[in-house]
Design a protein around this motif. Structure first.
Motif, mmCIF file in Angstrom:
data_model
loop_
_atom_site.group_PDB
_atom_site.id
_atom_site.type_symbol
_atom_site.label_atom_id
_atom_site.label_comp_id
_atom_site.label_asym_id
_atom_site.label_seq_id
_atom_site.Cartn_x
_atom_site.Cartn_y
_atom_site.Cartn_z
ATOM 1 N N PRO A 155 0.790 -1.233 0.000
ATOM 2 C CA PRO A 155 0.000 0.000 0.000
ATOM 3 C C PRO A 155 0.824 1.286 0.000
ATOM 4 C CG PRO A 155 -0.906 -1.573 1.578
ATOM 5 C CD PRO A 155 0.431 -2.099 1.145
ATOM 6 N N LEU A 156 2.124 1.181 0.277
ATOM 7 C CA LEU A 156 2.972 2.371 0.308
ATOM 8 C C LEU A 156 3.419 2.816 -1.085
ATOM 9 C CD1 LEU A 156 5.243 1.431 3.360
ATOM 10 C CD2 LEU A 156 3.158 2.825 3.345
ATOM 11 N N LEU A 157 3.263 1.945 -2.061
ATOM 12 C CA LEU A 157 3.652 2.306 -3.431
ATOM 13 C C LEU A 157 2.690 3.327 -4.014
ATOM 14 C CD1 LEU A 157 4.397 -1.313 -4.670
ATOM 15 C CD2 LEU A 157 6.099 0.523 -4.522
ATOM 16 N N GLU A 158 3.211 4.249 -4.801
ATOM 17 C CA GLU A 158 2.357 5.247 -5.453
ATOM 18 C C GLU A 158 1.446 4.597 -6.480
ATOM 19 O OE1 GLU A 158 5.065 8.082 -7.055
ATOM 20 O OE2 GLU A 158 5.390 9.084 -5.124
ATOM 21 N N GLY A 159 1.917 3.501 -7.070
ATOM 22 C CA GLY A 159 1.112 2.815 -8.071
ATOM 23 C C GLY A 159 1.627 1.414 -8.311
ATOM 24 N N ILE A 160 0.727 0.523 -8.708
ATOM 25 C CA ILE A 160 1.070 -0.869 -9.022
ATOM 26 C C ILE A 160 0.383 -1.241 -10.326
ATOM 27 C CG2 ILE A 160 0.883 -3.285 -8.303
ATOM 28 C CD1 ILE A 160 0.628 -2.257 -5.397
ATOM 29 N N ALA A 161 1.115 -1.886 -11.216
ATOM 30 C CA ALA A 161 0.525 -2.390 -12.458
ATOM 31 C C ALA A 161 1.191 -3.714 -12.792
ATOM 32 C CB ALA A 161 0.718 -1.398 -13.597
ATOM 33 N N VAL A 162 0.383 -4.657 -13.288
ATOM 34 C CA VAL A 162 0.887 -5.998 -13.572
ATOM 35 C C VAL A 162 0.549 -6.389 -15.005
ATOM 36 C CG1 VAL A 162 0.734 -8.443 -12.966
ATOM 37 C CG2 VAL A 162 0.726 -6.717 -11.160
ATOM 38 N N CYS A 163 1.527 -6.985 -15.679
ATOM 39 C CA CYS A 163 1.347 -7.491 -17.035
ATOM 40 C C CYS A 163 1.738 -8.961 -17.050
ATOM 41 C CB CYS A 163 2.227 -6.707 -18.012
ATOM 42 S SG CYS A 163 2.188 -7.291 -19.721
ATOM 43 N N LEU A 164 0.845 -9.805 -17.561
ATOM 44 C CA LEU A 164 1.115 -11.236 -17.687
ATOM 45 C C LEU A 164 1.638 -11.530 -19.083
ATOM 46 C CD1 LEU A 164 0.930 -14.219 -16.827
ATOM 47 C CD2 LEU A 164 -1.495 -14.169 -17.515
ATOM 48 N N LEU A 165 2.880 -12.007 -19.151
ATOM 49 C CA LEU A 165 3.431 -12.488 -20.419
ATOM 50 C C LEU A 165 3.149 -13.980 -20.507
ATOM 51 C CD1 LEU A 165 6.893 -10.762 -20.977
ATOM 52 C CD2 LEU A 165 4.631 -10.086 -21.770
ATOM 53 N N ASP A 166 2.480 -14.383 -21.566
ATOM 54 C CA ASP A 166 2.036 -15.761 -21.700
ATOM 55 C C ASP A 166 2.457 -16.315 -23.053
ATOM 56 O OD1 ASP A 166 0.808 -18.077 -20.832
ATOM 57 O OD2 ASP A 166 -1.205 -17.442 -21.408
ATOM 58 N N VAL A 167 2.404 -17.629 -23.167
ATOM 59 C CA VAL A 167 2.711 -18.305 -24.421
ATOM 60 C C VAL A 167 1.945 -19.626 -24.411
ATOM 61 C CG1 VAL A 167 4.737 -19.571 -23.554
ATOM 62 C CG2 VAL A 167 4.625 -18.905 -25.962
ATOM 63 N N SER A 168 1.647 -20.151 -25.568
ATOM 64 C CA SER A 168 0.880 -21.399 -25.636
ATOM 65 C C SER A 168 1.655 -22.545 -24.981
ATOM 66 C CB SER A 168 0.561 -21.749 -27.090
ATOM 67 O OG SER A 168 1.745 -22.124 -27.775
ATOM 68 N N ASP A 169 0.932 -23.534 -24.508
ATOM 69 C CA ASP A 169 1.574 -24.664 -23.839
ATOM 70 C C ASP A 169 2.580 -25.399 -24.723
ATOM 71 O OD1 ASP A 169 0.179 -24.058 -21.564
ATOM 72 O OD2 ASP A 169 -1.264 -25.700 -21.742
ATOM 73 N N PRO A 170 2.261 -25.693 -25.993
ATOM 74 C CA PRO A 170 3.263 -26.385 -26.820
ATOM 75 C C PRO A 170 4.554 -25.585 -26.987
ATOM 76 C CG PRO A 170 1.082 -26.556 -27.818
ATOM 77 C CD PRO A 170 0.965 -25.561 -26.701
ATOM 78 N N VAL A 171 4.421 -24.269 -27.158
ATOM 79 C CA VAL A 171 5.616 -23.445 -27.322
ATOM 80 C C VAL A 171 6.407 -23.380 -26.016
ATOM 81 C CG1 VAL A 171 6.468 -21.113 -27.796
ATOM 82 C CG2 VAL A 171 4.620 -22.079 -29.190
ATOM 83 N N ARG A 172 5.720 -23.255 -24.891
ATOM 84 C CA ARG A 172 6.410 -23.228 -23.599
ATOM 85 C C ARG A 172 7.164 -24.546 -23.371
ATOM 86 N NH1 ARG A 172 5.207 -19.730 -19.625
ATOM 87 N NH2 ARG A 172 3.033 -19.527 -20.347
ATOM 88 N N ARG A 173 6.499 -25.653 -23.695
ATOM 89 C CA ARG A 173 7.138 -26.958 -23.540
ATOM 90 C C ARG A 173 8.412 -27.041 -24.388
ATOM 91 N NH1 ARG A 173 4.948 -31.667 -21.691
ATOM 92 N NH2 ARG A 173 2.827 -30.806 -21.820
ATOM 93 N N ARG A 174 8.317 -26.557 -25.637
ATOM 94 C CA ARG A 174 9.483 -26.594 -26.523
ATOM 95 C C ARG A 174 10.603 -25.700 -26.009
ATOM 96 N NH1 ARG A 174 7.915 -23.769 -30.916
ATOM 97 N NH2 ARG A 174 9.363 -22.070 -30.446
ATOM 98 N N ARG A 175 10.253 -24.503 -25.529
ATOM 99 C CA ARG A 175 11.272 -23.575 -25.035
ATOM 100 C C ARG A 175 11.969 -24.115 -23.794
ATOM 101 N NH1 ARG A 175 8.176 -17.664 -25.467
ATOM 102 N NH2 ARG A 175 8.129 -17.545 -27.751
ATOM 103 N N LEU A 176 11.214 -24.749 -22.918
ATOM 104 C CA LEU A 176 11.823 -25.347 -21.722
ATOM 105 C C LEU A 176 12.842 -26.410 -22.108
ATOM 106 C CD1 LEU A 176 8.676 -25.701 -19.435
ATOM 107 C CD2 LEU A 176 10.760 -24.467 -18.815
ATOM 108 N N THR A 177 12.493 -27.215 -23.098
ATOM 109 C CA THR A 177 13.382 -28.275 -23.547
ATOM 110 C C THR A 177 14.630 -27.715 -24.205
ATOM 111 O OG1 THR A 177 11.494 -29.757 -23.886
ATOM 112 C CG2 THR A 177 13.563 -30.325 -25.000
#
Length: 209
Positions: free
Chosen positions: A85-107
């Motif tokens: 609560p002490l922050l002047e402002g908070i903003a959040v952005c979710l970076l996402d990717v499809s499951d098949p691409v995430r699986r490939r990138r992890l590998t």
């Protein structure tokens, strides 16, 4: 203010965040894990480390700087740490990717490091992130159970998806050039800063009352 790039592994957070540091003035960039991740890191460790980064954001705030932080802490976790609560402002952005691409990138990124159950865990965490971004009441137990005793979950657990304070911007990096995703995140950062200055940011100081 604190600008948080969140999401499960291999969605492009680090690459895009570094580009923001080069493009935008008055913005410092850090990665949640840059100080190291201990063996057996658990939810309580993540909660306490989120609080540490919020305090770091407050230090930058006093110097007139904004912090862009990459990591996996979702909106609800950020809002619940003691100093949020002490922050002047908070903003959040979710970076996402499809499951098949995430699986490939992890590998490709860590060959032979993750077995099938571990990869499935990354994908499950990504799926939870998507639902959490849309609805604060979705499976809150995933982050609230066995959490740090100092977390103030009651700040937001009675909110609904219609509450304007519950806002996570989504950037899907699947089949997109890095430059295009980076441009979108830059626009998001600029828009959030402008919203704070004009008094239209949903999570400006006083949001918890």
């Amino acid at each position: 203010m604190l600008l948080k790039l969140t999401g499960s592994s291999c969605s492009g957070k680090t690459t895009i965040a570094h580009a923001m540091g080069e493009r935008l003035h008055g913005l410092v960039v850090h990665d949640f894990d840059e100080l190291g991740v201990p063996d057996g890191a658990d939810r309580i460790w993540r909660n306490r480390t989120t609080e540490m980064w919020v305090r770091r954001a407050l230090e930058y705030q006093r110097r007139g700087l904004d912090l862009l932080l990459t990591g996996q802490s979702p909106l609800g976790e950020v809002l619940a740490v003691p100093s949020a609560p002490l922050l002047e402002g908070i903003a959040v952005c979710l970076l996402d990717v499809s499951d098949p691409v995430r699986r490939r990138r992890l590998t490709e990124r860590d060959p032979d490091r993750w077995d099938t159950p571990a990869v499935d865990s990354f994908l499950g965490w990504a799926g939870w992130h998507r639902e959490h971004a849309q609805d604060p009441r979705y499976r809150t137990d995933v982050i609230t159970d066995d959490s740090w005793s100092e977390m103030a979950w009651n700040r937001w657990t009675d909110w609904t998806a219609a509450d304007r304070r519950w806002s996570t911007h989504l950037v899907d990096t699947t089949d997109r050039a890095v430059a295009d995703s980076t441009d979108e995140v830059e626009l998001w950062v600029t828009t959030q800063r402008e919203a704070l200055q004009s008094g239209h940011l949903g999570l400006s100081q006083g949001w918890e009352t």
